[in-house]
Design an enzyme around this catalytic site. Structure first.
Site, mmCIF file in Angstrom:
data_model
loop_
_atom_site.group_PDB
_atom_site.id
_atom_site.type_symbol
_atom_site.label_atom_id
_atom_site.label_comp_id
_atom_site.label_asym_id
_atom_site.label_seq_id
_atom_site.Cartn_x
_atom_site.Cartn_y
_atom_site.Cartn_z
ATOM 1 N N SER A 123 -6.973 -18.284 -12.852
ATOM 2 C CA SER A 123 -6.470 -17.196 -12.009
ATOM 3 C C SER A 123 -7.398 -16.991 -10.830
ATOM 4 O O SER A 123 -8.580 -16.658 -11.008
ATOM 5 C CB SER A 123 -6.388 -15.894 -12.807
ATOM 6 N N ASP B 277 -2.095 -13.996 -8.966
ATOM 7 C CA ASP B 277 -1.797 -12.634 -9.406
ATOM 8 C C ASP B 277 -1.463 -11.739 -8.225
ATOM 9 O O ASP B 277 -2.316 -11.497 -7.365
ATOM 10 C CB ASP B 277 -3.017 -12.043 -10.142
ATOM 11 N N MET C 95 3.067 -8.620 -10.422
ATOM 12 C CA MET C 95 2.865 -7.312 -11.062
ATOM 13 C C MET C 95 3.240 -6.255 -10.023
ATOM 14 O O MET C 95 2.385 -5.558 -9.469
ATOM 15 C CB MET C 95 1.410 -7.183 -11.518
ATOM 16 N N MET D 5 -0.466 -8.018 -7.079
ATOM 17 C CA MET D 5 -0.496 -6.625 -7.530
ATOM 18 C C MET D 5 -0.212 -5.711 -6.349
ATOM 19 O O MET D 5 -0.776 -5.916 -5.262
ATOM 20 C CB MET D 5 -1.876 -6.288 -8.091
ATOM 21 N N ASP E 129 -2.134 -14.418 -20.951
ATOM 22 C CA ASP E 129 -2.896 -13.982 -19.775
ATOM 23 C C ASP E 129 -3.707 -12.732 -20.103
ATOM 24 O O ASP E 129 -3.141 -11.705 -20.461
ATOM 25 C CB ASP E 129 -1.890 -13.681 -18.646
ATOM 26 N N GLY F 244 -8.207 -11.970 -20.772
ATOM 27 C CA GLY F 244 -9.296 -12.090 -21.739
ATOM 28 C C GLY F 244 -9.387 -13.449 -22.407
ATOM 29 O O GLY F 244 -9.997 -13.585 -23.467
ATOM 30 N N MET G 262 1.101 -10.798 -22.036
ATOM 31 C CA MET G 262 -0.131 -10.165 -21.550
ATOM 32 C C MET G 262 -1.007 -9.771 -22.735
ATOM 33 O O MET G 262 -0.573 -9.020 -23.610
ATOM 34 C CB MET G 262 0.184 -8.908 -20.729
ATOM 35 N N HIS H 81 -2.964 -20.033 -11.118
ATOM 36 C CA HIS H 81 -2.311 -18.751 -11.410
ATOM 37 C C HIS H 81 -2.608 -17.772 -10.271
ATOM 38 O O HIS H 81 -3.767 -17.543 -9.920
ATOM 39 C CB HIS H 81 -2.842 -18.216 -12.743
ATOM 40 N N HIS I 149 2.436 -14.698 -10.643
ATOM 41 C CA HIS I 149 2.624 -13.581 -11.573
ATOM 42 C C HIS I 149 2.769 -12.293 -10.761
ATOM 43 O O HIS I 149 1.790 -11.773 -10.235
ATOM 44 C CB HIS I 149 1.395 -13.521 -12.507
HETATM 45 C C1 DX5 Z 1 -4.496 -9.320 -15.111
HETATM 46 C C2 DX5 Z 1 -4.064 -10.614 -14.487
HETATM 47 C C3 DX5 Z 1 -4.794 -11.779 -15.023
HETATM 48 C C4 DX5 Z 1 -6.274 -11.786 -14.730
HETATM 49 C C5 DX5 Z 1 -6.937 -12.468 -15.884
HETATM 50 O O1 DX5 Z 1 -3.630 -8.314 -14.785
HETATM 51 O O2 DX5 Z 1 -2.682 -10.837 -14.695
HETATM 52 O O3 DX5 Z 1 -4.197 -13.007 -14.612
HETATM 53 O O4 DX5 Z 1 -6.595 -12.448 -13.548
HETATM 54 O O5 DX5 Z 1 -8.301 -12.298 -15.765
HETATM 55 P P1 DX5 Z 1 -9.281 -12.601 -16.977
HETATM 56 O O6 DX5 Z 1 -9.066 -14.017 -17.393
HETATM 57 O O7 DX5 Z 1 -10.632 -12.379 -16.381
HETATM 58 O O8 DX5 Z 1 -8.950 -11.633 -18.082
HETATM 59 ZN ZN ZN Z 2 -1.830 -12.896 -14.287
#
Ligand code: DX5
Ligand code: ZN
Length: 219
Positions: free
Chosen positions: A10, A35, A68, A37, A175, A177, A137, A33, A66
Site C-alpha cells: 500500500s 488507498d 474509502m 480516502m 487489508d 495490520g 478489512m 494497492h 481501494h
Molecule cells: C487502511 C488502508 C490500508 C492501509 C494498510 O484504511 O486501507 O490499505 O494502508 O496499512 P498497514 O499495512 O500499515 O496496516
Molecule cells: Zn486499503
C-alpha cells in the site's frame, strides 16, 4: 494445494515526496494497492484520481484501487480512466453494490467490494459472482499502521468455504495490520492477496520485505 500469494504494497505508507522511487523499490510486488480516502467515509484524506494516474504512468504493475469514499458511483469512472486494474468500493457506501460492480466490469476492469470489520458478510454472499475480489478489512479503514484484528479471519474462513463450494473464482484479499507476524495466519485462513503498508514501506528494504511476506504467505 499451495498457491502463489499476491502481495500488494500500500503506497499510503510510502514517502509521497518520493513516490516514484518508492514504487520502483517494490517492482517485485504483484499489485500496487492505492488507498483513496475522502475525509467523509473515513476520517482521513489521502489523494485522488490525478495522483493515481501519475502512479500508473510510472509502473506496469496492476493498480488495486481501494475507494474509502462516499458516493463511489460518482467517482469510479475517474479511477478507471486513471488506469485501475481493479476498483474496490465499500458496500457501506452504496445502495446498489451489484449495479456498481456490473458497471465497473462493463469497462473491462475488475470489481471488488470491501467491508468494515463490523459489517457482516452474509448479506453479500449471494452476489459474489458479480465480483472478482472481496477485500476483508482487518483494521477499521482510515489509517495505516494499526493492529491486525484476528477475529476478521472468521469472515475469511467463511468466505473461503463459500467461494470454494460454489466453484467461484472470486479472490479474497486482506487489508490492515498485515506483516510478518500476521500474514501466515491470514494465508492459512484462505486469503489469496495481502495488502501491506507499514510492513513494506516502513522497513529499510521494501523489496526484501515483499519477498519475505510472499514466503511467509506461501502455505
Ligand atoms: C487502511 C488502508 C490500508 C492501509 C494498510 O484504511 O486501507 O490499505 O494502508 O496499512 P498497514 O499495512 O500499515 O496496516
Ligand atoms: Zn486499503
Amino acid at each position: 494445494m499451495t498457491k502463489t500469494p499476491i502481495i500488494a504494497p500500500s503506497i499510503l505508507a510510502a514517502n509521497f515526496a518520493h513516490l516514484g522511487d518508492d514504487i520502483k523499490k517494490v517492482n517485485n510486488a504483484d499489485w500496487i494497492h492505492v488507498d483513496i480516502m475522502d475525509g467523509h467515509f473515513v476520517p482521513n484524506l489521502s489523494f485522488g484520481a490525478g495522483i493515481t494516474a501519475d502512479v500508473h504512468k510510472v509502473t506496469d504493475q496492476p493498480l488495486d484501487v481501494h475507494l474509502m469514499i462516499d458516493n463511489p458511483e460518482k467517482w469510479v469512472d475517474d479511477y478507471i480512466a486513471a488506469g485501475a486494474s481493479c476498483v474496490i468500493f465499500h458496500v457501506e457506501a452504496t445502495d446498489d453494490h451489484v449495479a456498481l460492480a456490473d458497471h465497473i466490469r462493463s469497462k473491462g476492469v475488475r470489481a471488488g467490494f470491501s467491508l468494515r470489520p463490523g459489517t457482516p458478510i452474509e448479506p453479500y454472499l449471494k452476489d459474489l459472482d458479480h465480483f472478482d475480489l472481496v477485500l476483508v478489512m482487518s483494521v477499521e479503514p482510515g489509517f495505516g499502521g494499526q493492529s491486525f484484528m484476528p477475529d476478521q479471519l472468521d469472515k475469511v474462513r467463511y468466505l473461503r468455504a463459500e467461494i470454494d463450494s460454489h466453484n467461484l473464482s472470486t479472490l479474497i484479499e486482506i487489508d490492515g495490520g498485515i506483516g510478518e507476524k500476521t500474514i501466515t495466519d491470514a494465508a492459512i485462513a484462505g486469503c489469496d492477496a495481502f495488502v501491506a503498508g507499514s510492513a513494506v514501506f516502513g522497513t529499510d528494504d521494501p523489496h526484501a520485505a515483499v519477498e519475505s511476506l510472499r514466503r511467509l504467505a506461501t502455505v
